[in-house]
Design an enzyme around this catalytic site. Structure first.
Site, PDB file in Angstrom:
ATOM      1  CE  LYS A 119     -38.441 -88.152 -60.800  1.00 37.13           C
ATOM      2  NZ  LYS A 119     -38.262 -89.135 -61.892  1.00 37.13           N
ATOM      3  CG  ASN A 120     -39.876 -92.201 -59.897  1.00 39.01           C
ATOM      4  OD1 ASN A 120     -39.756 -91.280 -60.710  1.00 39.01           O
ATOM      5  ND2 ASN A 120     -38.847 -92.771 -59.290  1.00 39.01           N
ATOM      6  NE  ARG A 177     -34.245 -94.551 -69.459  1.00 39.41           N
ATOM      7  CZ  ARG A 177     -34.049 -95.593 -70.240  1.00 39.41           C
ATOM      8  NH1 ARG A 177     -33.199 -95.542 -71.219  1.00 39.41           N
ATOM      9  NH2 ARG A 177     -34.687 -96.723 -70.018  1.00 39.41           N
ATOM     10  CB  CYS A 215     -29.745 -90.970 -69.299  1.00 36.86           C
ATOM     11  SG  CYS A 215     -29.853 -92.071 -67.923  1.00 36.86           S
ATOM     12  NE  ARG A 233     -32.391 -95.137 -66.289  1.00 35.79           N
ATOM     13  CZ  ARG A 233     -32.999 -94.159 -65.621  1.00 35.79           C
ATOM     14  NH1 ARG A 233     -32.582 -92.924 -65.730  1.00 35.79           N
ATOM     15  NH2 ARG A 233     -34.022 -94.401 -64.856  1.00 35.79           N
ATOM     16  N   PRO A 234     -30.960 -99.839 -70.880  1.00 34.77           N
ATOM     17  CG  PRO A 234     -30.366-102.087 -70.788  1.00 34.77           C
ATOM     18  CD  PRO A 234     -30.105-100.765 -70.149  1.00 34.77           C
ATOM     19  CB  ILE A 235     -36.025-100.104 -73.659  1.00 33.43           C
ATOM     20  CG1 ILE A 235     -35.295 -99.907 -74.982  1.00 33.43           C
ATOM     21  CG2 ILE A 235     -36.173 -98.802 -72.924  1.00 33.43           C
ATOM     22  CD1 ILE A 235     -36.140 -99.306 -76.034  1.00 33.43           C
ATOM     23  CG  ASP A 247     -34.464 -92.989 -57.553  1.00 37.09           C
ATOM     24  OD1 ASP A 247     -33.494 -93.160 -58.303  1.00 37.09           O
ATOM     25  OD2 ASP A 247     -35.638 -93.001 -57.965  1.00 37.09           O
ATOM     26  CB  VAL A 299     -30.306-100.373 -59.118  1.00 35.15           C
ATOM     27  CG1 VAL A 299     -31.437-100.158 -60.119  1.00 35.15           C
ATOM     28  CG2 VAL A 299     -30.830-101.110 -57.892  1.00 35.15           C
ATOM     29  NE  ARG A 309     -35.695 -85.261 -65.124  1.00 37.54           N
ATOM     30  CZ  ARG A 309     -35.143 -86.444 -64.899  1.00 37.54           C
ATOM     31  NH1 ARG A 309     -33.839 -86.574 -64.883  1.00 37.54           N
ATOM     32  NH2 ARG A 309     -35.886 -87.512 -64.699  1.00 37.54           N
TER      33      ARG A 309
HETATM   34  C1  UD1 Z   1     -37.297 -96.085 -62.331  1.00 35.08           C
HETATM   35  C2  UD1 Z   1     -37.361 -94.720 -61.689  1.00 35.08           C
HETATM   36  C3  UD1 Z   1     -35.975 -94.255 -61.264  1.00 35.08           C
HETATM   37  C4  UD1 Z   1     -35.319 -95.314 -60.368  1.00 35.08           C
HETATM   38  C5  UD1 Z   1     -35.366 -96.682 -61.032  1.00 35.08           C
HETATM   39  C6  UD1 Z   1     -34.868 -97.788 -60.130  1.00 35.08           C
HETATM   40  C7  UD1 Z   1     -39.265 -93.707 -62.799  1.00 35.08           C
HETATM   41  C8  UD1 Z   1     -39.772 -92.673 -63.736  1.00 35.08           C
HETATM   42  N1  UD1 Z   1     -37.940 -93.787 -62.644  1.00 35.08           N
HETATM   43  O1  UD1 Z   1     -36.509 -95.957 -63.510  1.00 35.08           O
HETATM   44  O2  UD1 Z   1     -36.120 -93.031 -60.554  1.00 35.08           O
HETATM   45  O3  UD1 Z   1     -33.982 -94.952 -60.154  1.00 35.08           O
HETATM   46  O4  UD1 Z   1     -36.725 -97.008 -61.399  1.00 35.08           O
HETATM   47  O5  UD1 Z   1     -35.548 -97.811 -58.925  1.00 35.08           O
HETATM   48  O6  UD1 Z   1     -40.030 -94.403 -62.170  1.00 35.08           O
HETATM   49  N2  UD1 Z   1     -32.942-102.405 -67.314  1.00 35.08           N
HETATM   50  C9  UD1 Z   1     -32.601-103.284 -68.308  1.00 35.08           C
HETATM   51  N3  UD1 Z   1     -33.505-103.509 -69.308  1.00 35.08           N
HETATM   52  C10 UD1 Z   1     -34.724-102.890 -69.362  1.00 35.08           C
HETATM   53  C11 UD1 Z   1     -35.053-101.997 -68.320  1.00 35.08           C
HETATM   54  C12 UD1 Z   1     -34.154-101.770 -67.307  1.00 35.08           C
HETATM   55  O7  UD1 Z   1     -31.513-103.857 -68.307  1.00 35.08           O
HETATM   56  O8  UD1 Z   1     -35.494-103.131 -70.295  1.00 35.08           O
HETATM   57  C13 UD1 Z   1     -31.961-102.120 -66.215  1.00 35.08           C
HETATM   58  C14 UD1 Z   1     -31.544-100.660 -66.228  1.00 35.08           C
HETATM   59  O9  UD1 Z   1     -30.503-100.427 -67.134  1.00 35.08           O
HETATM   60  C15 UD1 Z   1     -31.104-100.456 -64.792  1.00 35.08           C
HETATM   61  C16 UD1 Z   1     -32.062-101.380 -64.026  1.00 35.08           C
HETATM   62  O10 UD1 Z   1     -32.584-102.297 -64.983  1.00 35.08           O
HETATM   63  O11 UD1 Z   1     -29.793-100.864 -64.613  1.00 35.08           O
HETATM   64  C17 UD1 Z   1     -33.180-100.654 -63.320  1.00 35.08           C
HETATM   65  O12 UD1 Z   1     -33.964 -99.970 -64.256  1.00 35.08           O
HETATM   66  P1  UD1 Z   1     -35.527 -99.760 -64.082  1.00 35.08           P
HETATM   67  O13 UD1 Z   1     -36.005-100.434 -62.855  1.00 35.08           O
HETATM   68  O14 UD1 Z   1     -36.200-100.094 -65.373  1.00 35.08           O
HETATM   69  O15 UD1 Z   1     -35.600 -98.194 -63.865  1.00 35.08           O
HETATM   70  P2  UD1 Z   1     -36.499 -97.124 -64.594  1.00 35.08           P
HETATM   71  O16 UD1 Z   1     -37.888 -97.645 -64.767  1.00 35.08           O
HETATM   72  O17 UD1 Z   1     -35.789 -96.597 -65.787  1.00 35.08           O
END
Ligand code: UD1
Length: 421
Positions: free
Chosen positions: A22-23, A95, A119, A124-126, A308, A330, A400
């Site tokens: 999936k990922n 997301r 969520c 989960r910020p961006i 995960d 994480v 999902r």
């Molecule tokens: C992806 C996976 C998810 C997995 C996660 C961590 C997909 C579709 N999903 O999610 O299944 O649990 O990796 O292995 O591939 N963060 C920030 N700022 C950002 C982005 C992230 O602070 O801009 C933080 C998040 O809040 C979280 C951590 O970083 O605490 C990890 O997030 P991230 O590695 O980005 O996970 P996803 O890509 O959302």
């Protein structure tokens, strides 16, 4: 609404085939947007609700996308992208929809995506995605619930350091930088196998990416990419879930397609718990004939223990001998399954980012809910060993991310079925 009904107590035996990851497939489908001239065909695409959602997302851009879940194939012709906007309804549903921002910026010079919002497993910020786009020369504006990114004169390669190796930010920046002018160096990127899979697909499309899977990614931007055929890697989290199922039920299961290289921490922890594991080139055999021993786990970015797999291990620790500590580093709020496991008789205390799990001799079946995707998997695992009947609600979370979960478990001897609520 459907629910899962499980009668616990059966040892799982036989073979199970792991589906595509999936990922890996979600970012790869986002990356198909970069392909001009020729269409893309993806193989080993898992039949998951998330794949239908991303098909809807890219379809809403005017791109020709077709998913054949029976054949596990996905076709995309992204020659003519008509719109560069992803609405709230779709981004809220998943997301990972946000992963189209990098490709849209690179291909169209602009993107407008609804803010993903919170969520179940944390805020989960961006910010890291956006910092990356800004470093590549995009202008970002946030307002009215949308993020607008603009790069009317194209993106320019840059040196970018990620404060945290975010999987999504690494993928978005990788896709955007593939078509930026000049070289991008991304330091401290995520190193997950899914990043390598995305980089491999982009390279087949004509990108010039080196270093995927290490702590520095180097990307030489190219002016154009073309669609391509690609086969997605097997899902290490699905594989890990069946490995835990085999261990907890004291069964003997051969997990076909599982790549042991991607599962090192999971294998190490299962061995420490007393599980017998044999690895070969086609898969992994998992056997167990007695109660597992408690182990401590701490989630970390790859190659550390995957977040995960945290909930599934918690289910196993709930019935292991002794006390195990589960530390989640994480995500800040990923213990929603604790209360559900406690309803089944588990003895767990949460202390900040750590859960203390004291193994009990048995769990008892009752009504529980899947609070998110992997929490749902943990409830299924608990149900497989619980005394009596377990009913799991909110299974749309499980749909999902687990391809044909019920038939696969039935084939291994589990007593599990879907029923209308
Ligand atoms: C992806 C996976 C998810 C997995 C996660 C961590 C997909 C579709 N999903 O999610 O299944 O649990 O990796 O292995 O591939 N963060 C920030 N700022 C950002 C982005 C992230 O602070 O801009 C933080 C998040 O809040 C979280 C951590 O970083 O605490 C990890 O997030 P991230 O590695 O980005 O996970 P996803 O890509 O959302």
């Amino acid at each position: 609404m459907e629910k899962l009904v499980i009668n616990g107590g059966n040892a799982l035996r036989g073979r199970v085939k792991i589906s595509g990851a999936k990922n890996a497939v979600l970012p790869i489908i986002a990356a198909t947007l970069l392909g001009q001239d020729t269409p893309s065909r993806l193989d080993e695409v898992p039949a998951l609700d998330d794949v239908h959602t991303i098909a809807e997302v890219i379809g809403s851009l005017g791109v020709d996308a077709r998913f054949d879940p029976e054949a596990h194939q996905f076709f995309v012709d992204s020659a003519g992208i008509k719109y560069c906007e992803a609405p709230y309804d779709l981004v809220r549903k998943m997301r990972a929809s946000f992963l189209i921002m990098g490709p849209l910026l690179a291909r169209c010079g602009k993107a407008r995506i609804s803010l993903p919002g919170g969520c179940a497993i944390g805020t989960r910020p961006i910010d890291l995605h956006l910092k990356g786009f800004e470093a590549l020369g995009a202008e970002i504006e946030i307002g009215h619930g949308f993020i607008d990114a603009n790069a009317p004169h194209g993106l320019k390669g840059a040196r970018i350091y990620l404060d945290f190796p975010s999987v999504g930010a690494t993928e978005n920046i990788l896709m955007a930088a593939s078509m930026a002018e000049g070289q991008t160096v991304l330091e401290n990127p995520a190193q997950e196998p899914e990043i390598i899979d995305l980089a491999n697909y982009l390279n087949v499309m004509g990108a010039k990416i080196r270093g995927a899977g290490t702590n520095v990614l180097k990307i030489e931007g190219v002016p154009k990419l073309k669609g391509a055929a690609y086969t997605v890697i097997p899902d290490r989290i699905e594989a890990g879930t069946y490995m835990v199922a085999a261990a907890m039920t004291r069964g003997d299961v051969y997990i076909e397609n599982a790549i042991s290289e991607h599962l090192k921490p999971v294998i190490a922890k299962l061995k420490e718990a007393g599980v017998i594991i044999d690895e070969d080139v086609d898969g992994i055999r998992v056997r167990c004939d007695k109660a597992t021993k408690a182990v401590d786990i701490k989630t970390m970015p790859y190659p550390g223990f995957p977040t995960d797999m945290q909930a599934q291990f918690m289910a196993m620790l709930a019935v292991s001998e002794g006390t195990g500590l589960v530390t989640e580093t994480v995500f800040e709020n990923r213990f929603m399954h604790v209360d559900e496991l406690k309803r089944m008789g588990a003895s767990i205390k949460i202390d900040g980012r750590t859960s203390v799990v004291e193994g009990v001799s048995k769990l008892t079946g009752c009504q529980v809910k899947a609070t998110d995707l992997r929490a749902g998997a943990a409830m299924v695992l608990a149900g497989l060993v619980a005394e009596g009947e377990t009913q799991i609600g909110y299974i749309h979370h499980i749909d999902r991310g687990y391809d044909h979960l019920v038939p696969k478990l039935v084939q291994l001897g589990a007593d599990i079925r879907r029923v209308e609520e």
